[in-house]
Design a protein around this motif. Structure first.
Motif, PDB file in Angstrom:
ATOM      1  N   GLU A   5      31.914  36.994  41.830  1.00 30.85           N
ATOM      2  CA  GLU A   5      30.517  36.604  42.039  1.00 30.85           C
ATOM      3  C   GLU A   5      29.620  36.973  40.863  1.00 30.85           C
ATOM      4  OE1 GLU A   5      29.062  35.030  44.741  1.00 30.85           O
ATOM      5  OE2 GLU A   5      31.096  34.663  45.457  1.00 30.85           O
ATOM      6  N   CYS A   6      29.698  38.234  40.425  1.00 28.05           N
ATOM      7  CA  CYS A   6      28.763  38.713  39.405  1.00 28.05           C
ATOM      8  C   CYS A   6      29.441  39.160  38.115  1.00 28.05           C
ATOM      9  CB  CYS A   6      27.915  39.847  39.961  1.00 28.05           C
ATOM     10  SG  CYS A   6      28.839  41.356  40.315  1.00 28.05           S
ATOM     11  N   LYS A   7      30.757  39.071  38.067  1.00 25.05           N
ATOM     12  CA  LYS A   7      31.551  39.416  36.886  1.00 25.05           C
ATOM     13  C   LYS A   7      31.564  40.904  36.551  1.00 25.05           C
ATOM     14  CE  LYS A   7      32.182  35.056  36.501  1.00 25.05           C
ATOM     15  NZ  LYS A   7      33.150  34.540  37.433  1.00 25.05           N
ATOM     16  N   ARG A   8      31.111  41.748  37.469  1.00 26.78           N
ATOM     17  CA  ARG A   8      31.164  43.185  37.265  1.00 26.78           C
ATOM     18  C   ARG A   8      32.628  43.622  37.273  1.00 26.78           C
ATOM     19  NH1 ARG A   8      27.824  47.593  40.848  1.00 26.78           N
ATOM     20  NH2 ARG A   8      28.623  49.383  39.743  1.00 26.78           N
ATOM     21  N   VAL A   9      32.968  44.612  36.475  1.00 28.08           N
ATOM     22  CA  VAL A   9      34.350  45.053  36.316  1.00 28.08           C
ATOM     23  C   VAL A   9      34.552  46.414  36.967  1.00 28.08           C
ATOM     24  CG1 VAL A   9      36.149  45.598  34.635  1.00 28.08           C
ATOM     25  CG2 VAL A   9      34.515  43.775  34.155  1.00 28.08           C
ATOM     26  N   PHE A  10      35.686  46.561  37.663  1.00 28.77           N
ATOM     27  CA  PHE A  10      36.019  47.805  38.349  1.00 28.77           C
ATOM     28  C   PHE A  10      37.401  48.289  37.936  1.00 28.77           C
ATOM     29  CE2 PHE A  10      32.942  45.565  40.845  1.00 28.77           C
ATOM     30  CZ  PHE A  10      32.033  46.555  41.180  1.00 28.77           C
ATOM     31  N   ARG A  11      37.550  49.578  37.854  1.00 32.39           N
ATOM     32  CA  ARG A  11      38.830  50.165  37.474  1.00 32.39           C
ATOM     33  C   ARG A  11      39.839  50.086  38.609  1.00 32.39           C
ATOM     34  NH1 ARG A  11      38.751  55.832  34.566  1.00 32.39           N
ATOM     35  NH2 ARG A  11      37.849  54.428  33.046  1.00 32.39           N
ATOM     36  N   TYR A  12      39.365  50.205  39.846  1.00 31.76           N
ATOM     37  CA  TYR A  12      40.257  50.227  41.003  1.00 31.76           C
ATOM     38  C   TYR A  12      39.976  49.044  41.925  1.00 31.76           C
ATOM     39  CZ  TYR A  12      40.701  54.989  39.335  1.00 31.76           C
ATOM     40  OH  TYR A  12      40.895  56.081  38.549  1.00 31.76           O
ATOM     41  N   ARG A  13      41.025  48.526  42.525  1.00 33.97           N
ATOM     42  CA  ARG A  13      40.901  47.393  43.449  1.00 33.97           C
ATOM     43  C   ARG A  13      40.043  47.762  44.648  1.00 33.97           C
ATOM     44  NH1 ARG A  13      43.929  45.311  47.886  1.00 33.97           N
ATOM     45  NH2 ARG A  13      43.771  43.050  47.972  1.00 33.97           N
ATOM     46  N   ALA A  14      40.192  48.986  45.144  1.00 38.51           N
ATOM     47  CA  ALA A  14      39.412  49.433  46.299  1.00 38.51           C
ATOM     48  C   ALA A  14      37.916  49.392  46.006  1.00 38.51           C
ATOM     49  CB  ALA A  14      39.831  50.834  46.711  1.00 38.51           C
ATOM     50  N   CYS A  15      37.539  49.712  44.783  1.00 35.78           N
ATOM     51  CA  CYS A  15      36.123  49.664  44.402  1.00 35.78           C
ATOM     52  C   CYS A  15      35.617  48.224  44.381  1.00 35.78           C
ATOM     53  CB  CYS A  15      35.914  50.320  43.049  1.00 35.78           C
ATOM     54  SG  CYS A  15      36.235  52.092  43.051  1.00 35.78           S
ATOM     55  N   LEU A  16      36.454  47.316  43.916  1.00 33.11           N
ATOM     56  CA  LEU A  16      36.074  45.901  43.922  1.00 33.11           C
ATOM     57  C   LEU A  16      35.902  45.405  45.355  1.00 33.11           C
ATOM     58  CD1 LEU A  16      35.631  43.091  42.708  1.00 33.11           C
ATOM     59  CD2 LEU A  16      38.128  42.813  42.712  1.00 33.11           C
ATOM     60  N   ILE A  17      36.819  45.774  46.224  1.00 32.10           N
ATOM     61  CA  ILE A  17      36.736  45.344  47.624  1.00 32.10           C
ATOM     62  C   ILE A  17      35.450  45.857  48.257  1.00 32.10           C
ATOM     63  CG2 ILE A  17      37.791  45.621  49.905  1.00 32.10           C
ATOM     64  CD1 ILE A  17      40.523  45.544  48.416  1.00 32.10           C
ATOM     65  N   SER A  18      35.140  47.112  48.013  1.00 30.49           N
ATOM     66  CA  SER A  18      33.910  47.687  48.546  1.00 30.49           C
ATOM     67  C   SER A  18      32.688  46.976  47.963  1.00 30.49           C
ATOM     68  CB  SER A  18      33.860  49.170  48.218  1.00 30.49           C
ATOM     69  OG  SER A  18      32.670  49.741  48.672  1.00 30.49           O
ATOM     70  N   HIS A  19      32.716  46.689  46.679  1.00 35.03           N
ATOM     71  CA  HIS A  19      31.600  46.016  46.010  1.00 35.03           C
ATOM     72  C   HIS A  19      31.367  44.612  46.550  1.00 35.03           C
ATOM     73  CE1 HIS A  19      29.125  44.242  42.864  1.00 35.03           C
ATOM     74  NE2 HIS A  19      30.030  43.282  42.775  1.00 35.03           N
ATOM     75  N   THR A  20      32.420  43.880  46.856  1.00 36.14           N
ATOM     76  CA  THR A  20      32.258  42.493  47.298  1.00 36.14           C
ATOM     77  C   THR A  20      31.438  42.397  48.582  1.00 36.14           C
ATOM     78  OG1 THR A  20      34.401  42.541  48.413  1.00 36.14           O
ATOM     79  CG2 THR A  20      34.351  41.636  46.184  1.00 36.14           C
TER      80      THR A  20
END
Length: 75
Positions: A5-20
């Motif tokens: 959605e916003c192209k923000r980058v995360f080191r961990y998949r769990a952080c991306l899931i939480s961010h979405t």
């Protein structure tokens, strides 16, 4: 891990899931005392300390108690 959605980058998949969750307005975790809604269970648990008065974080120097670890760290 990149947010589609916003192209923000995360080191961990769990952080991306939480961010979405920030991109959708789904708040399935409801406080039974005040009906306030939260996107994840940890936010609900933190909120519920307001109602219970629980302060699990204690300063080792002065014994002052806090409901959130960030407040203890700031102290």
């Amino acid at each position: 891990y990149n947010c589609p959605e916003c192209k923000r980058v995360f080191r961990y998949r769990a952080c991306l899931i939480s961010h979405t969750k920030t991109h959708i307005n789904q708040r399935p975790h409801i406080c039974v005392q005040c009906n306030r809604a939260f996107k994840d269970s940890s936010a609900l648990n933190k909120h519920q300390r307001i109602h219970s008065g629980s302060k699990p974080y204690t300063c080792p120097l002065c014994a002052r108690a806090f409901s959130q670890s960030t407040n203890l760290n700031r102290h």
